[in-house]
Each structure stands twice: as C-alpha cells, then as structure tokens.
Enzyme design. Structure first.
Site, PDB file in Angstrom:
ATOM      1  N   ALA A  98       0.811  -1.210   0.000  1.00  0.00           N
ATOM      2  CA  ALA A  98       0.000   0.000   0.000  1.00  0.00           C
ATOM      3  C   ALA A  98       0.848   1.265   0.000  1.00  0.00           C
ATOM      4  O   ALA A  98       0.325   2.351  -0.221  1.00  0.00           O
ATOM      5  CB  ALA A  98      -0.935   0.006   1.217  1.00  0.00           C
ATOM      6  N   LYS A  99       2.150   1.127   0.288  1.00  0.00           N
ATOM      7  CA  LYS A  99       3.113   2.234   0.236  1.00  0.00           C
ATOM      8  C   LYS A  99       2.600   3.474   0.958  1.00  0.00           C
ATOM      9  O   LYS A  99       2.681   4.598   0.461  1.00  0.00           O
ATOM     10  CB  LYS A  99       3.479   2.560  -1.210  1.00  0.00           C
ATOM     11  CG  LYS A  99       4.146   1.399  -1.946  1.00  0.00           C
ATOM     12  CD  LYS A  99       4.550   1.783  -3.359  1.00  0.00           C
ATOM     13  CE  LYS A  99       5.254   0.645  -4.082  1.00  0.00           C
ATOM     14  NZ  LYS A  99       4.349  -0.495  -4.389  1.00  0.00           N
ATOM     15  N   ARG A 100       2.118   3.284   2.163  1.00  0.00           N
ATOM     16  CA  ARG A 100       1.600   4.399   2.933  1.00  0.00           C
ATOM     17  C   ARG A 100       2.737   5.224   3.529  1.00  0.00           C
ATOM     18  O   ARG A 100       3.804   4.706   3.861  1.00  0.00           O
ATOM     19  CB  ARG A 100       0.682   3.893   4.049  1.00  0.00           C
ATOM     20  CG  ARG A 100      -0.584   3.175   3.563  1.00  0.00           C
ATOM     21  CD  ARG A 100      -1.425   4.069   2.675  1.00  0.00           C
ATOM     22  NE  ARG A 100      -2.780   3.555   2.500  1.00  0.00           N
ATOM     23  CZ  ARG A 100      -3.268   3.063   1.382  1.00  0.00           C
ATOM     24  NH1 ARG A 100      -2.501   2.993   0.298  1.00  0.00           N
ATOM     25  NH2 ARG A 100      -4.510   2.638   1.302  1.00  0.00           N
TER      26      ARG A 100
END
Length: 281
Positions: A98-100
């Site tokens: 999700a590369k938050r």
C-alpha cells in the site's frame, strides 16, 4: 498473554519451508482481460479467488497491491479483506503493498488499518514510504512491533524517477537511500534469526555493492519476470545479503491463470530457480 512471534522469524521459517518466493496479486485491467474476465467486481472476485485457491497452501508470501482493489470501492476492499484472511489461514504471509506514508495521527491511522491485530485488513507486513522523514514512520514501527508484524520501507526502487530522491546526497555525504538502510539496520539490531523491518530494493538495479544491504532484515525485491530480472541475477545484485531477499513475481506467475495447474507450475518453477540461485551464491 505471550508476545506474538516477530514477523522476521515467521518470514524466515516460511521461506525455509515453502521456498523463497513472493507472489504479487495485481488484478489490473489488462490481466483480468487476459484471463477473459470483465474489469468489474465479479472479475476481481474470480481472479482473486483463483489465485488463493491455487497458491495459498504452497507459496510462502503474497503481496496484494491494494490500489487494484481500492479502485472498485468498498466492494473491492471486501474482496481484499477476504483474500488476506484466507491466505493467512492457509499459512502464507501477507505483505500489503500500500506504500503508505504520512505524519502524526494520519500515519497512526494507516498503521492501524494494516498492522493492528483486530483490523479486517491486518497483514503480516506493510510497504511504507519514508520520504516525509524516516521518523514519520514511528507509529507504524511501534504498532508493527506490538503485533508481531513488519514493514518494508522503500529504499532503492527500480523506477527511474526514484533516483532523484533516493540517490540524493545529504550533508554528511551519504545518500538518502543509505540513510534509510542505516535506520533499518538499527531497528533490526540483535534480532534473530531475522529482523522484521525490511527494505524494498529492486531486482533490476544491477550491482549495488556501493550500498550496505546487510540490515539484518528482509529485502523485498520486485522486478523478477515481466520487468526483466531473473532469479540468476539475484546474487549479483544483492551479494552477501541474498539469503535475506524476498523475490517478488507478479505477472510472471499470474499470466498462467486462470488455469490452476498453470499457476502452481509457474510458482514452483520460480521458487526452484530462486532456491538454486541463492544456494549457489
């Protein structure tokens, strides 16, 4: 209640038992079409259910790309929740891609979404971005430790645009990427058999000997298969850290669907080739 087993220890066991392979679950429109599925919620459900049925019992790690589920709204998220639960019930580990990355309470909320044990999207690990400053990841680091989960922090990504940030020099002469790797090494200090805080390092980058990849943590390596890297490239890219690499393959496996036997055969071939390459290093 005893503390949960750390992600790094569980990852090492899963890779030793099932083989060193991570399969990405990326249901983008072109792949659904290649499977003769419509680009709608029914196609998404069929695609995801088939991948889980074919591979959940034999592959060590799965990396669902959250964006391809989010684009269908709440019904897409429901498909993702079910897949995460079924994969974990089958003994596989789930790395939510999700590369938050954010600050303060917003980063804490992202962490609670994917790293809190009571969340319907609770995953074994989460991909995160450190480019608001590594310290901005503190809520995710703390919650991951509390729940036996892990993080994969973007460090040396394979997209060409990444270099303008990741290779930029700080005042101390180190690159930004080297600084991120240093933080991860500190997080993992003293952890056995493997720390829980890993880096994302592209398998297509070639010789990385100028970087210290010995962070005592896993190195998530996308780029094998359709993006051009091969299992045989891994020792040359990762050097002495190759045993800690989690090679990720998406289209290279998924293009053999919807045939169950085709998916299983492709995953087995990649796992065998990766095992041979790592063992020969």
């Amino acid at each position: 209640m005893s503390a949960p087993e750390p992600f790094g220890a569980r990852l090492r066991h899963a890779m030793d038992e099932r083989g060193p392979l991570c399969v990405g679950i990326d249901p983008h429109a072109s792949l659904l079409s290649a499977w003769d599925l419509d680009d709608d919620i029914a196609g998404l459900e069929r695609f995801t259910r088939t991948v889980v049925e074919a591979l959940a019992g034999t592959v060590a790690v799965f990396k669902p790309q959250s964006a391809f589920f989010e684009r269908f709204g709440s019904r897409g998220i429901a498909v993702l929740e079910k897949a995460v639960a079924e994969l974990r019930e089958a003994g596989a580990l789930v790395v939510m891609d999700a590369k938050r990355g954010d600050i303060g309470s917003t980063m804490a909320a992202y962490a609670e979404t994917f790293l809190h044990k009571d969340s319907p999207l609770f995953s074994d690990a989460l991909t995160v971005s450190p480019y608001l400053g590594y310290g901005s990841l503190k809520p995710a680091v703390e919650l991951a430790r509390e729940n036996g989960a892990g993080l994969f922090v973007l460090a040396l990504t394979s997209n060409p645009e990444g270099a303008e940030v990741q290779h930029a020099l700080r005042e101390d002469g180190r690159t930004v990427a080297a600084t991120v790797l240093g933080h991860l090494a500190a997080e993992n200090a003293g952890q056995e058999p493997l720390g829980s805080f890993g880096a994302v390092v592209g398998a297509t980058l070639g010789d990385l000997s100028s970087y210290d990849l010995g962070i005592n943590g896993p190195l998530l390596a996308p780029g094998i298969g359709a993006q051009g890297a091969t299992p045989a490239d891994l020792p040359g890219v990762f050097g002495a850290a190759v045993r800690n690499v989690v090679p990720s393959v998406s289209r290279g496996v998924l293009r053999y669907g919807p045939d169950i036997a085709g998916l299983r055969g492709a995953a087995e071939r990649f796992a065998d080739e990766i095992r041979a390459a790592v063992g020969a290093a």
